[in-house]
Design an enzyme around this catalytic site. Structure first.
Site, mmCIF file in Angstrom:
data_model
loop_
_atom_site.group_PDB
_atom_site.id
_atom_site.type_symbol
_atom_site.label_atom_id
_atom_site.label_comp_id
_atom_site.label_asym_id
_atom_site.label_seq_id
_atom_site.Cartn_x
_atom_site.Cartn_y
_atom_site.Cartn_z
ATOM 1 N N ASP A 1 65.440 37.928 29.357
ATOM 2 C CA ASP A 1 66.382 39.007 29.635
ATOM 3 C C ASP A 1 65.835 39.964 30.690
ATOM 4 O O ASP A 1 66.601 40.542 31.466
ATOM 5 C CB ASP A 1 66.694 39.775 28.352
ATOM 6 N N CYS B 1 60.614 35.228 21.971
ATOM 7 C CA CYS B 1 61.357 36.250 22.716
ATOM 8 C C CYS B 1 62.820 36.403 22.326
ATOM 9 O O CYS B 1 63.299 35.790 21.382
ATOM 10 C CB CYS B 1 61.198 36.003 24.211
ATOM 11 N N ASP B 2 63.523 37.189 23.141
ATOM 12 C CA ASP B 2 64.811 37.795 22.806
ATOM 13 C C ASP B 2 65.877 36.831 22.303
ATOM 14 O O ASP B 2 66.634 37.166 21.399
ATOM 15 C CB ASP B 2 65.377 38.527 24.019
ATOM 16 N N LYS B 3 66.008 35.674 22.914
ATOM 17 C CA LYS B 3 67.067 34.743 22.530
ATOM 18 C C LYS B 3 66.509 33.486 21.875
ATOM 19 O O LYS B 3 67.101 32.942 20.952
ATOM 20 C CB LYS B 3 67.924 34.365 23.745
ATOM 21 N N CYS C 1 56.995 41.286 25.148
ATOM 22 C CA CYS C 1 56.699 42.589 25.756
ATOM 23 C C CYS C 1 55.998 43.531 24.779
ATOM 24 O O CYS C 1 56.055 43.364 23.570
ATOM 25 C CB CYS C 1 57.979 43.212 26.280
ATOM 26 N N SER D 1 69.194 46.885 25.865
ATOM 27 C CA SER D 1 67.863 46.381 25.554
ATOM 28 C C SER D 1 67.240 47.228 24.459
ATOM 29 O O SER D 1 67.544 48.419 24.315
ATOM 30 C CB SER D 1 66.977 46.439 26.806
#
Length: 663
Positions: free
Chosen positions: A126, A168-170, A239, A543
């Site tokens: 992202d 991570c995000d997805k 992150c 985010s």
């Protein structure tokens, strides 16, 4: 391409020193014989028998071909040389090193006389797609990846269990959705950990604002180049802030789907690799104890995850992902009302980026005790159901008893003090200390005539100087309406947004833009001198590192007939957020110079036609349009943006009948 060497047609058509005479059509094949019996030949499916042949062909010892088989799935991306240097880059650091976790788990399974299989479905970033057309595929990717991962799982029908490795995000929510479908088979999630902070420099969240800060003459080109280079201080991990990646790791552990104290581990280090090794052992133990995923993922486990999410102050994107995991497990999907109730009951206990007040990094949260340390406080407060089963084979109660007494807990806290001069109790606070230091619950769900089906705001991200003595944020200002993120960014960077404005960014929901994430808008605003006096309303999402008075997930979205799509330039919009009671409202309360009540605003909105300029993003892919249609039929945003097969088939059947009647 800069500095490229011209390539001739001859170089394309002919190799260099190619050994034509070494080309073969036959080879000897593996030595030995398959350990099969006449009964197996008579009763086993041909696929099982051919699987033995393929396993031998790939080099597995023939005398061990009857060992139990386990599948390791990951989101690995890129290609590393043996020394770790890049041959081909991944999309992001979050999947760059997870192959090391796969290898560690596989070696442990093999050591215990099991056969590990490994497959991968890599994931996007992202951060890399912020402000680009790549963001139009971000949230839809999650569903696609979950489908692919489930198909891979079923394509190894002899599997005894599945180990998922993701960061991570997805990719991580997709992996949890896939594992949740395992039912009576065991599954475990190994979190991919976090990247370290640079010795001096900026974290990966702040560094994403270098363009906006440079446009405001706040930093030099040289500073931007240097900070941008060093922000990802280590090559792997998610992150350093409590965004969607880190929050998803926390939620995986809170669900009981990951080992205690495995979320947020420093990527690439021994303690990180050790979690993969122990997860492989846990998989074998679950098999021995006949514990399946359905024994771990229950309605009570889902609620525990929501409680821990609230205590961490996690990313609002998990409001999309936790219901999707529940749906995949065949459980009840939590509603916005459920989230609101949990956030009213649970104190925020973690001081982490970007919520503050001191903004500790995720690896520092890990050293301070991470998820189990937070859970100890929640257990004492009676907010957790500790009778739930976890992938250790034990209950959460037993896991927390272990954590309270283990050597690891004290050693890592001392390590945090030695390395960074940070007291762990300043990172993970007791409820009383958290209250005294002003930590408030994170998520609030405003409603109103512009968000009749709800919205969400991370209320802790609002500048504290704007909160009155009753712990309430109030803002009323003129609407600045934008149909695209690019138009909003242009206005921000060129000084067309003023103090007191309310940016209304619409057509960013599922139908308009795949429910894009608009971090670059909030990060650009953050660096304006009057940033705290500008609010944002959007039918898109934010985010986990976004800050400011930003209200997202506004429903219905503009392109689905939502009143947010009727807002005109200059309309007066009022936002009220009670951070104590966790109530909020988002209302049209004025036209031009005229002010009126929220009730009158509802009446006027009902009389207005939608804006004539409403339109999906011009580059919206057909893949995303299809996704939006399917999730709209499945409960939409508040249903987790899932594919509810029964609901979709019912609508298709109803539509087919209506077509038949009209033809």
């Amino acid at each position: 391409m800069p500095h490229s060497i011209p390539i001739s047609a001859a170089q394309v058509l002919e190799g260099e020193g190619f050994a034509f005479h070494d080309t073969k059509t036959h080879d000897r094949g593996p030595e030995g014989a398959l350990p099969i019996t006449a009964q197996m030949l008579l009763t086993l499916p041909s696929g099982n028998l051919f699987g033995f042949s393929q396993n031998a062909g790939m080099g597995w010892e023939t005398e061990r071909l009857l060992d139990p088989e386990f599948l390791i799935l990951s989101t690995h991306g890129g290609l590393r040389a043996d020394d770790g240097s890049p041959i081909a880059l991944g999309f992001h650091t979050g999947h760059w090193e997870v192959g090391l976790l796969v290898a560690e788990a596989a070696r442990e399974l093999k050591k215990h006389h099991a056969i590990p299989f490994a497959g991968a479905c890599t994931d996007p970033c992202d951060g890399r797609t912020q402000g680009t057309e790549g963001m139009l595929d971000s949230l839809p990717y999650r569903n696609d990846a979950a489908v692919v991962l489930r198909r891979l799982m079923r394509s190894l029908p002899t599997r005894r269990g599945v180990l998922g490795v993701a960061t991570c995000d997805k990719g991580l929510p997709a992996m949890m959705m896939a594992l949740a479908s395992s039912g009576r088979l065991p599954s475990i999630l190994v979190p991919g950990g976090v990247t370290l902070l640079p010795d001096s420099g900026e974290d990966a969240g702040k560094v994403q604002t270098i363009g906006a800060r440079f446009s405001q003459n706040q930093i030099t080109l040289e500073y931007a180049a240097e900070m941008g280079c060093r922000a990802c201080a280590t090559p792997g991990g998610g992150c350093q802030f409590l965004g969607t990646a880190a929050t998803s790791q926390v939620v995986a552990e809170a669900l009981g789907l990951s080992l205690p104290h495995s979320a947020l581990a420093p990527s690439g280090q021994a303690i990180w690799l050790d979690a993969a090794k122990r997860s492989a052992r846990a998989m074998l133990r679950m098999t021995q104890m006949s514990i399946g995923t359905s024994d771990v993922l229950t309605d009570r486990a889902i609620r525990n995850a929501m409680v821990v999410h609230a205590a961490f102050g996690g990313s609002t994107n998990l409001l999309l992902h936790v219901p999707a995991i529940a749906h995949a497990a065949g459980l009840r999907r939590p509603s916005a009302a459920d989230w609101a109730a949990v956030n009213r009951a649970v104190p925020r206990l973690v001081d982490a980026l970007p919520n503050g007040p001191n903004n500790f990094a995720t690896v520092q949260v890990f050293l301070a005790g991470g998820v189990p340390e937070v859970m100890l406080h929640l257990r004492r407060a009676g907010l957790l159901d500790c009778s739930v089963r976890t992938v250790t084979g034990d209950t959460l109660e037993q896991n927390l008893d272990w954590w309270e007494q283990c050597e690891r807990r004290g050693a890592l806290k001392e390590r945090l003090r030695t390395l960074d001069s940070i007291d762990a109790t300043d990172v993970i606070l007791s409820p009383d200390v958290a209250r005294a230091r002003g930590l408030t619950a994170t998520v609030c769900f405003p409603v109103g005539n512009l968000a009749p089906e709800g919205s969400v705001i991370k209320s802790t991200s609002i500048d504290s100087s704007l909160i009155d003595e009753s712990n309430v944020y109030r803002h009323a200002g003129p609407a600045r309406v934008f149909i695209t993120e690019a138009a909003a960014m242009h206005a921000i960077k060129h000084g067309a947004v003023s103090r007191g404005d309310v940016i209304v960014l619409i057509c960013g929901g599922p139908v308009g833009a795949g429910m894009q994430e608009i971090y670059q808008v909030t990060s650009a605003l953050k660096n304006l001198p009057f940033c705290k006096h500008v609010a944002v309303l959007t039918d898109a999402r934010f985010s986990g590192v976004s800050t400011g008075a930003c209200v997202g997930h506004i429903s219905p979205e503009a392109l689905a007939g939502g009143p947010i799509g009727k807002v005109r330039e200059g309309d007066t919009i009022e936002i009220v957020i009670d951070r104590e009671a966790l109530h909020g409202s988002v209302n049209l309360v004025g036209e031009g110079e005229e002010l009126f009540s929220a009730e009158e605003g509802s009446r006027r909105l009902a009389l207005r036609a939608p804006r004539e300029d409403l339109a999906p993003h011009p580059a919206l892919p057909d893949d995303t349009r299809l996704w939006a249609g399917l999730v709209q039929a499945s409960g939409g945003v508040w249903g987790g943006c899932v594919y509810d097969v029964e609901a979709i088939l019912e609508r298709l059947e109803r539509g087919a009948k209506e077509l038949d009647r009209s033809s």
